[in-house]
Scaffold this motif. Structure first.
Motif, PDB file in Angstrom:
ATOM      1  N   ILE A 148     -12.363   7.174  21.463  1.00 41.39           N
ATOM      2  CA  ILE A 148     -13.223   8.137  22.141  1.00 41.39           C
ATOM      3  C   ILE A 148     -12.833   9.539  21.688  1.00 41.39           C
ATOM      4  O   ILE A 148     -11.666   9.930  21.794  1.00 41.39           O
ATOM      5  N   SER A 182     -10.630   2.257  27.834  1.00 38.71           N
ATOM      6  CA  SER A 182     -11.743   2.257  26.878  1.00 38.71           C
ATOM      7  C   SER A 182     -11.319   2.826  25.536  1.00 38.71           C
ATOM      8  O   SER A 182     -11.689   2.288  24.482  1.00 38.71           O
ATOM      9  N   ASP A 183     -10.547   3.894  25.568  1.00 33.69           N
ATOM     10  CA  ASP A 183     -10.082   4.500  24.319  1.00 33.69           C
ATOM     11  C   ASP A 183      -9.203   3.530  23.540  1.00 33.69           C
ATOM     12  O   ASP A 183      -9.386   3.358  22.328  1.00 33.69           O
ATOM     13  N   GLY A 233      -9.967   4.128  33.313  1.00 29.21           N
ATOM     14  CA  GLY A 233     -11.098   3.685  32.502  1.00 29.21           C
ATOM     15  C   GLY A 233     -11.134   4.370  31.156  1.00 29.21           C
ATOM     16  O   GLY A 233     -11.412   3.742  30.127  1.00 29.21           O
ATOM     17  N   LEU A 280     -11.488   0.541  22.260  1.00 27.46           N
ATOM     18  CA  LEU A 280     -12.337   0.944  21.137  1.00 27.46           C
ATOM     19  C   LEU A 280     -11.514   1.241  19.889  1.00 27.46           C
ATOM     20  O   LEU A 280     -11.942   0.940  18.770  1.00 27.46           O
TER      21      LEU A 280
END
Length: 164
Positions: free
Chosen positions: A53, A41-42, A37, A45
């Protein structure tokens, strides 16, 4: 269809393996999902909003050390250690047994040494304040995790040989 009746020692043997294996699998799976995750997510984004992140690599570094520490005893208990026994299979049974014990004892010694070194590195990291670059997360817990995983692996390797 009637199931074959298990003997009492076999049930106890399976019970202790499950008792050790289950928490390791649950914690390892949780760590892998958190790592997945975090990485997803990093990357998402970073690609979509140009806002990675902050400290994702630091978190991943620490989490990965815990995942490795958990995976070592799991490899031992599931019998997933590397063994090349092409030549030893041609030897007499007594020689095979001797070499199996020798290999096990060497593995136990190496894992115990790794546990000791990781523990002493944890003490040094704590005294020097060793930490990750960006978030300043301490390395001590990572070393302690590797020490615990190595020690548990050494114990399990010896127990597996004795139970056989």
């Amino acid at each position: 269809m009637k199931e074959p009746k298990m003997e009492a020692p076999a049930r106890q043997d399976a019970a202790w393996r499950r008792w050790v294996e289950r928490p390791l699998v649950i914690c390892g799976a949780a760590l892998v999902f958190v790592l997945m995750g975090l990485s997803f997510s990093d990357a998402l984004l970073r690609s979509l909003f140009n806002m990675p992140i902050f400290g994702a690599n630091d978190y991943a570094q620490i989490l990965l050390s815990f995942a490795v520490a958990i995976s070592m005893p799991l490899c031992v208990i599931s019998g997933r250690l590397i063994a090349i026994d092409t030549i030893t299979d041609m030897l007499p049974e007594r020689a095979q047994i001797f070499l199996d014990w020798l290999t096990t004892l060497m593995g136990v010694v190496i894992l115990a040494y790794l546990a000791w070194r990781a523990y002493s590195n944890a003490l040094e990291a704590a005294s020097f304040g060793e930490s990750t670059l960006l978030l300043q997360l301490p390395f001590g817990p990572s070393y302690y995790a590797v020490a615990a995983g190595s020690a548990l692996s050494a114990i399990l390797l010896l127990v597996e040989r004795l139970v056989r």
